[in-house]
Write an enzyme that holds these catalytic residues in place. Structure first.
Site, short mmCIF file in Angstrom:
data_model
loop_
_atom_site.label_atom_id
_atom_site.label_comp_id
_atom_site.label_asym_id
_atom_site.label_seq_id
_atom_site.Cartn_x
_atom_site.Cartn_y
_atom_site.Cartn_z
N TYR A 33 0.82 -1.21 0.00
CA TYR A 33 0.00 0.00 0.00
C TYR A 33 0.85 1.26 0.00
CZ TYR A 33 0.54 1.00 5.06
OH TYR A 33 1.02 1.31 6.29
N ARG A 52 8.40 4.37 -4.05
CA ARG A 52 8.38 3.43 -2.92
C ARG A 52 7.42 2.28 -3.19
NH1 ARG A 52 7.13 5.73 2.96
NH2 ARG A 52 5.05 5.91 2.06
N HIS A 101 -1.07 -21.27 -0.57
CA HIS A 101 0.04 -20.42 -0.11
C HIS A 101 0.92 -19.99 -1.28
CE1 HIS A 101 -1.39 -21.90 3.67
NE2 HIS A 101 -0.46 -21.27 4.36
N LYS A 145 6.35 -1.76 2.32
CA LYS A 145 5.07 -1.26 2.85
C LYS A 145 3.96 -2.24 2.52
CE LYS A 145 2.85 3.31 3.22
NZ LYS A 145 2.80 3.41 4.67
N GLU A 178 10.80 3.08 15.08
CA GLU A 178 9.80 3.99 14.50
C GLU A 178 8.50 3.80 15.26
OE1 GLU A 178 8.78 2.98 10.41
OE2 GLU A 178 8.80 0.84 10.87
N LEU A 202 10.35 1.73 8.00
CA LEU A 202 9.86 2.13 6.69
C LEU A 202 10.62 3.39 6.25
CD1 LEU A 202 7.48 1.38 4.67
CD2 LEU A 202 6.48 3.51 5.48
N1 PLP Z 1 6.66 4.19 9.47
C1 PLP Z 1 5.56 3.42 9.32
C2 PLP Z 1 5.51 2.09 9.99
C3 PLP Z 1 4.48 3.88 8.57
O1 PLP Z 1 3.38 3.10 8.42
C4 PLP Z 1 4.55 5.16 7.98
C5 PLP Z 1 3.45 5.67 7.17
O2 PLP Z 1 2.48 5.00 6.92
C6 PLP Z 1 5.70 5.94 8.17
C7 PLP Z 1 6.74 5.41 8.92
C8 PLP Z 1 5.83 7.32 7.58
O3 PLP Z 1 5.96 7.27 6.19
P1 PLP Z 1 5.51 8.47 5.28
O4 PLP Z 1 6.26 9.68 5.76
O5 PLP Z 1 5.93 8.07 3.92
O6 PLP Z 1 4.04 8.63 5.42
#
Ligand code: PLP
Length: 279
Positions: A33, A52, A101, A145, A178, A202
């Site tokens: 996503y 991304r 699977h 993602k 994070e 991420l």
């Molecule tokens: N880290 C995670 C786990 C996220 O799900 C997100 C955004 O959905 C981010 C960081 C921040 O990413 P972005 O700045 O691209 O929205």
């Protein structure tokens, strides 16, 4: 305006958009996503988000997806939604086939999107966010993602149940990674620090923009590991993300950060981010 969905080429009201029970995204979380925000009707950092998305698709060995088709669909949906400030959610699943699977990878992938209004200002901006730490029990490819974010949902819910805004994932060695849907920064001794890009976080687009702003404005910044002790002792802490923007964190695990107010570096970065986005 009504909230709209895009489903494999067609735009419709959200409640009319349905995916088949054999969609691999539904069965296995076999989907990736993206989430893009618009300011004043313009999508912020669309190219970065599309890039991304391509990386996520490649990371899971998906059949080919034309990025131009996705880009066009995002623009069409935003236009149809007629919202100045909106969030566009994009989900691409590997497709629909009888549950197994192993996958055929013959496609076609399923492309689903929604457009919904976003508030002009984040509801937690004024007072700042209080957060907790939580041991990171996610899989080893948090740089992709995927929609498999149940640990993030559980950690967020635990924070909310405790009257907090969010949870910050930390490793077994107490390295700060994070938050559940945003990246984490600290300001310590005049320097802005955030976790380096590894498989454990991420690569946030807003994180990237914040580092660019630091470079352009001469604010010292580095991608460096730091632990919970440094987090707690920091002069400022903030989160970054597409909907989070730059959000001050004023307390961690029940203890105030500095004087418990949003920090000046944080608010400068917030202002610059909003200016760049055309807010
Ligand atoms: N880290 C995670 C786990 C996220 O799900 C997100 C955004 O959905 C981010 C960081 C921040 O990413 P972005 O700045 O691209 O929205």
């Amino acid at each position: 305006m009504p909230e709209l969905a895009y489903l494999n080429g067609q735009i419709m009201p959200v409640e009319k958009a349905m995916v088949p029970v054999d969609d691999r995204g539904y069965l296995f979380g076999d989907a990736v996503y993206e989430y893009i925000a618009s300011y004043g009707g313009r999508l912020f950092r669309m190219d970065d988000h599309i890039r991304r998305l391509e990386n996520s698709l490649r990371g899971l060995d998906f059949p080919p997806v034309d990025p131009e088709r996705v880009r066009q669909a995002v623009s069409d949906l935003l236009e149809a939604g007629k919202m100045e400030r909106a969030g566009i959610y994009i989900q691409i699943s590997r497709g629909v086939e009888p549950r197994n699977h192993a996958f055929s990878n013959q496609g076609p992938v399923q492309v689903v999107m929604t457009v919904r209004p976003l508030p002009d200002v984040h509801p937690h901006l004024e007072k700042g966010a209080a957060v907790m730490t939580a041991e990171d029990f996610r899989w080893g490819r948090c740089d992709i993602k995927t929609v498999q974010i149940l640990p993030n949902c559980l950690a967020k819910q635990k924070a909310v149940d405790n009257g907090l805004y969010d949870a910050i994932f930390v490793s077994g060695e107490k390295i700060v990674r994070e938050a559940t849907s945003s990246n984490v920064f600290i300001v310590a001794d005049g320097k802005v620090l955030t976790h380096p890009l590894t498989n454990n976080i991420l690569p946030g687009i807003t994180r990237k923009v914040v580092l660019e702003i630091c470079r352009d404005k001469g604010i010292p910044a580095a991608e460096e590991f730091f632990d919970t002790q440094r987090l707690q002792a920091a002069d400022e802490v903030f989160l970054s993300g597409t909907t989070t923007e730059v959000l001050p964190v004023v307390a961690v695990d029940g203890r105030r950060i500095a004087d418990g107010q949003a920090g000046s570096v944080t608010m400068k970065l917030y202002g610059e981010l909003r200016r760049l986005a055309g807010a």
